[in-house]
Write a protein that holds these residues in place. Structure first.
Motif, PDB file in Angstrom:
ATOM      1  N   PRO A 163      33.202  68.211  54.788  1.00 20.45           N
ATOM      2  CA  PRO A 163      34.163  69.182  55.356  1.00 20.45           C
ATOM      3  C   PRO A 163      33.926  69.553  56.810  1.00 20.45           C
ATOM      4  CG  PRO A 163      32.895  70.144  53.526  1.00 20.45           C
ATOM      5  CD  PRO A 163      32.457  68.723  53.648  1.00 20.45           C
ATOM      6  N   SER A 201      47.468  63.511  51.320  1.00 23.87           N
ATOM      7  CA  SER A 201      47.032  64.182  50.090  1.00 23.87           C
ATOM      8  C   SER A 201      47.512  65.625  50.091  1.00 23.87           C
ATOM      9  CB  SER A 201      45.504  64.144  49.979  1.00 23.87           C
ATOM     10  OG  SER A 201      45.054  62.810  50.041  1.00 23.87           O
ATOM     11  N   ALA A 202      47.364  66.297  51.221  1.00 24.09           N
ATOM     12  CA  ALA A 202      47.807  67.683  51.307  1.00 24.09           C
ATOM     13  C   ALA A 202      49.320  67.782  51.170  1.00 24.09           C
ATOM     14  CB  ALA A 202      47.359  68.278  52.647  1.00 24.09           C
ATOM     15  N   THR A 222      46.533  69.169  62.624  1.00 19.45           N
ATOM     16  CA  THR A 222      47.517  68.309  63.297  1.00 19.45           C
ATOM     17  C   THR A 222      48.771  68.195  62.435  1.00 19.45           C
ATOM     18  OG1 THR A 222      45.669  67.004  64.128  1.00 19.45           O
ATOM     19  CG2 THR A 222      47.866  66.042  64.359  1.00 19.45           C
ATOM     20  N   ARG A 343      49.081  57.950  60.099  1.00 20.60           N
ATOM     21  CA  ARG A 343      49.759  57.600  58.848  1.00 20.60           C
ATOM     22  C   ARG A 343      50.802  58.656  58.508  1.00 20.60           C
ATOM     23  NH1 ARG A 343      51.331  56.521  54.011  1.00 20.60           N
ATOM     24  NH2 ARG A 343      50.249  54.917  52.801  1.00 20.60           N
ATOM     25  N   GLY A 394      40.453  64.228  53.966  1.00 16.15           N
ATOM     26  CA  GLY A 394      40.460  62.787  54.214  1.00 16.15           C
ATOM     27  C   GLY A 394      39.137  62.085  53.960  1.00 16.15           C
TER      28      GLY A 394
END
Ligand code: NA7
Length: 896
Positions: A163, A201-202, A222, A343, A394
């Protein structure tokens, strides 16, 4: 015959307790399963080792709410067995994680793969044993493994990133990582939840977490681009294509750019009206298909900042229209990277989730996290009380699983971590020099994460297993890439990456998401189809770039680089070769002119400029047509007299129009392209005399043409470069006109073909030796060929205007261009040279086709501006627009 039976220099196993196999595979996901199947069919004994409790790889671990495929699942499937394809039907356009996991379990059962998989087993170390020519693996569970070949099927996104935020251990609530989600699920009802991160994922999980949690706080560093998935049944158009001809559909995917059967766009953004662009975007938006959005809008969306900015703007409009609070909408708008360079994501209700009263967005750019405390998260502006923190932060992508998972020690005790300390190096993304018999599936250097992984995995696995079988059949025991091949692949990778916009974003593609990680674009950006053709070429060229060794000193090494051309030049030349055109010199002058005319109709016309005016001027013996290209900026402008290419035989004042337009935009100067007389109707010295006469007339009429009173400049490509060079000599000797500088692009400077570039590039690069022979024969009799008016290298070269001379590596004319530059320099003429690596004769005039020509044209424009006494760089109006719309510093600098 199992490969383990092939005799080796020391066949004695190094560790008698070890499990002996031909091949060990790490990973039992998509790649590992197919590997086991193929290896078994090819007669190799194999074992797969996986830390997980079952098959699935990334789909085993990533069980967070909303986890789904974000590429159409009918495309994200195995294709190696038509019966398997018909035995399984996906229930949705984008399958959920549980369904994909069921599919992989179904595949494992169908081919009885689990019996060769050791679950709950982590490899702790892998070491190459030179004596036995085997890899020795130690594991944390059970016997070590001794294998001839070691294959990493570890996935690209399997090692979660720590993290990197202080205080995680102090937090008293629950902590979860999306990449390691508990198998029994998590009950978030009634809880105050934080999600850190806004990647895929988020973005997939946030809408579902928001539905459960009392309150959700999203910590965004971001903002990302997300496209609504519009999930549902498989789209009818794709389903029917697949039904109609499954094999053809799959084959098209294998040769496509992204591994999905979509055509390559050829229309560039500026050829479309705003309404047309909007219509294309809306269509893509409604389709809910990321690959479509990434590739089907316009041809320049992924390679040109201007073409890309148009997509970004349309995306931002959508965000503004969805999110009610304008401040939150603004915070959600990506502003520091081109679309596709990071991505992008596929979502279901992502942006609309921020309209919910129980969702708060914290913009970490404005208020960074100071610490995680026992009760929550503290930023520079607030403290958020929390029960749960979800890290959607990530992965240590691409290299993490290979490099960090366990030490890998190759030949001579070299560690892969050390070898990759400055970034991953590989040959084809499949192998690494110094690590014999080690293979990677979708490793760094392969198309992997920039493609449909299913297609890339099948290609890699097939290629590797076919090589192992070939090695065995030929009696070799080891295979390793050479330094030359690996270095060449690194250059080719960089050339490909330079074409895209990936260099303009800080992403996990480049290693920028992990503090301290070496940075550089890690996946192969040249596309799935080109990559496949390169891998095939390596094989047809005798395993080019690999060293094979066997018993009794047997060795085979066909050393070399598989791609030396720039990637887009390679595509262009392959396309031309596939057309099977007759040689131009066999068409006759009229036929060749007709052919070139037709050919030119199909090319991009060149970007808009201020004005194009046609006229006539007096040549040496009668009128000549010309075309004047004027910049959009207010004049007067310096004038460049331009001579087109075509071997003194082909072309006219319009035939190099894309080049002229491009150079006008880059220089801010007028280009006057002159249609000098052509052979065979008008032989030597007609073209040379016309060149000089036209330049004199243009210089005398500069003011009328809108030019500045300063001296003109001359420029030309190929035979036009010859005319430009000759014009400078004639102007010096005949009392004018004054010429401020000369730009010679791949010029003809001498009649002598006895140079290495004529031998090396005699065939295969479009301009051939035989075509040059034909041009010379039509233009000039042998007795005249040493005249400086056609062979300026033989003339007096002192006292000439400063020159910028461009030569291309794969051009018969290369060495005479270099010789001319050297002769000028020796005579005291200021000369700059651009020796273009990987380019061919037509690279610089194929504007908007050979994109790698852009930096060269930037240099040419800077040189012309310097010759004219102007500052080298021009700020184009569209670049200024880019700067305002897009504060990203590097994007601005990269505007091309
Ligand atoms: P990603 O795409 O790497 O996303 C991670 C997100 O977490 C991203 O928004 C990061 O912001 C953010 N992040 C990472 N570290 C931090 C810290 N320390 N503080 C704040 N925010 C942070 O991973 P995903 O799991 O979402 O997706 C991976 C791939 O899986 C995906 O692309 C698909 O291919 C499937 P950043 O952008 O780095 O500023």
């Amino acid at each position: 015959m199992p490969e383990a039976m092939v005799a080796t220099r020391d066949a004695k196993p190094a560790d008698a307790t070890a499990q002996q196999v031909d091949v060990a595979v790490v990973g039992a996901g998509f790649a590992g399963l197919y590997l086991l199947h193929r290896l078994r069919k090819a007669g190799f004994s194999a074992v797969a080792l996986d830390e997980a409790g079952d098959v699935g790889g990334t789909w085993y671990w990533n069980r967070y709410p909303g986890a789904r495929c974000d590429i159409l699942t009918v495309d994200y499937s195995y294709t190696f067995d038509p019966e398997l394809e018909t035995a399984w039907t996906w229930s949705e356009k984008y399958a959920t994680q549980p369904e994909i996991l069921r599919y992989l379990g179904f595949v494992a059962d169908r081919y009885d793969l689990r019996r060769d998989i050791r679950f709950h087993t982590r490899v702790k170390e892998a070491r190459w044993d030179e004596a036995s020519e085997r890899w020795l693996l130690t594991t944390d569970n059970g016997a070590p493994v001794s294998c001839r070949h070691y294959i990493m099927a570890t996935g690209c996104l399997s090692t979660p990133k720590p993290p990197e935020i202080d205080g995680v251990k102090d937090f008293k609530g629950e902590v979860y990582f999306t990449g390691r989600w508990p198998h029994d699920g998590v009950d978030l009802k009634g809880k105050r939840v934080a999600v850190i991160g806004t990647g895929s994922s988020a973005i997939q999980s946030i809408p579902l977490i928001a539905e459960q949690a009392t309150h959700l706080t999203v910590f965004q560093r971001t903002p990302n681009f997300a496209l609504p998935a519009h999930n549902g049944p498989v789209p009818a158009d794709r389903a029917s294509l697949l039904q109609a001809d499954r094999a053809a559909y799959r084959e098209q995917a294998r040769w496509s750019l992204a591994g999905v059967p979509l055509p390559q766009q050829t229309v560039v953004s500026w050829q479309l009206s705003e309404a047309e662009r909007r219509a294309r975007f809306e269509d893509a938006w409604s389709k809910g298909d990321l690959v479509h959005m990434l590739t089907q809008l316009w041809a320049d969306q992924g390679v040109d900042v201007d073409g890309n900015r148009l997509v970004c703007d349309l995306f931002r409009e959508k965000i503004a229209a969805t999110v009610k609070d304008p401040d939150i909408a603004a915070a959600l708008m990506p502003d520091d990277h081109p679309f596709g360079a990071k991505r992008p994501c596929l979502d279901t209700n992502y942006y609309a989730t921020y309209n919910r009263p129980n969702v708060t967005l914290v913009n970490l750019r404005q208020e960074p996290i100071k610490a995680i405390t026992s009760g929550g998260i503290t930023t520079a502006r607030r403290s958020v009380d929390l029960d749960v923190i979800v890290f959607a932060t990530g992965f240590d992508a691409m290299t993490g699983a290979i490099r960090a998972i366990h030490p890998i020690t190759g030949r001579g005790g070299r560690s892969l971590s050390d070898v990759w300390a400055q970034g991953p190096q590989s040959y084809l993304g499949l192998t690494v020099e110094g690590f014999p018999n080690l293979f990677m599936i979708t490793g760094p250097g392969s198309p992997s994460v920039l493609s449909n992984m299913a297609v890339s995995i099948e290609q890699h696995v097939d290629w590797v297993v076919d090589r192992l079988a070939g090695l065995r059949a030929a009696g070799f025991t080891t295979m390793e890439p050479t330094e030359t091949a690996q270095a060449g692949w690194g250059r080719h990778m960089a050339d490909c990456a330079g074409l895209t916009l990936h260099r303009l974003a800080n992403t996990w593609y480049t290693g920028a998401n992990v503090p301290g990680k070496a940075q550089g674009v890690m996946p192969y950006t040249g596309g799935v189809g080109p990559y496949r053709s390169i891998c095939d070429e390596v094989v047809t060229r005798g395993l080019l770039g690999f060293r094979l060794k066997g018993p009794n000193g047997a060795e085979q090494c066909n050393d070399g680089e598989v791609v030396r051309l720039q990637p887009d030049v390679r595509l262009v030349l392959n396309l031309l070769a596939s057309l099977n055109l007759p040689p131009i010199e066999s068409m006759g002058a009229a036929g060749a002119r007709a052919f070139v005319g037709e050919f030119n109709k199909g090319r991009p016309a060149g970007r808009p400029i201020g004005e194009i005016v046609d006229g006539t001027l007096p040549g040496a013996d009668g009128p000549l047509s010309y075309r004047l290209y004027r910049p959009a900026t207010p004049g007067p402008h310096p004038i460049v007299v331009y001579f087109h290419g075509g071997g003194w035989v082909l072309g006219d004042e319009q035939s190099d129009e894309p080049f002229c337009r491009d150079m006008v935009r880059r220089t801010g100067m007028i280009f006057v392209s002159v249609n000098y007389r052509h052979a065979p109707e008008h032989r030597f010295p007609a073209a040379a005399e016309d060149g000089h006469a036209a330049t004199r007339w243009i210089a005398d009429h500069a003011a009328e043409l809108g030019g500045t009173p300063s001296p003109v400049l001359v420029a030309g490509w190929s035979a036009g470069g010859n005319i430009a060079a000759v014009t400078c000599q004639l102007a010096r000797d005949r009392g004018g006109p004054a010429i401020a500088g000369q730009l010679l692009v791949c010029p003809v400077t001498d009649c002598n073909f006895d140079r290495p570039s004529y031998t090396e590039n005699a065939t295969g690069y479009f301009l051939t030796r035989s075509l040059m022979d034909w041009f010379w024969d039509l233009y000039c009799s042998p007795a005249d060929r040493t005249d400086p008016r056609v062979s300026p290298l033989r003339g007096k070269v002192s006292g000439l205007p400063p020159a910028f001379i461009v030569t291309c590596e794969f051009d018969p004319l290369r060495d005479e261009g270099i010789a001319y530059a050297e002769a000028l320099a020796a005579a005291g003429v200021p000369v700059e040279q651009l020796k273009a690596r990987g380019q061919f004769h037509s690279s610089y005039t194929m504007v908007d086709v050979v994109i790698t020509g852009v930096p060269g044209r930037v240099q040419m424009a800077q040189a012309l501006r310097r010759f004219a006494g102007l500052p080298p760089d021009i700020a184009r109006s569209d670049e200024r627009g880019q700067v305002q719309a897009n504060p990203g510093h590097r994007i601005e600098a990269a505007a091309s």
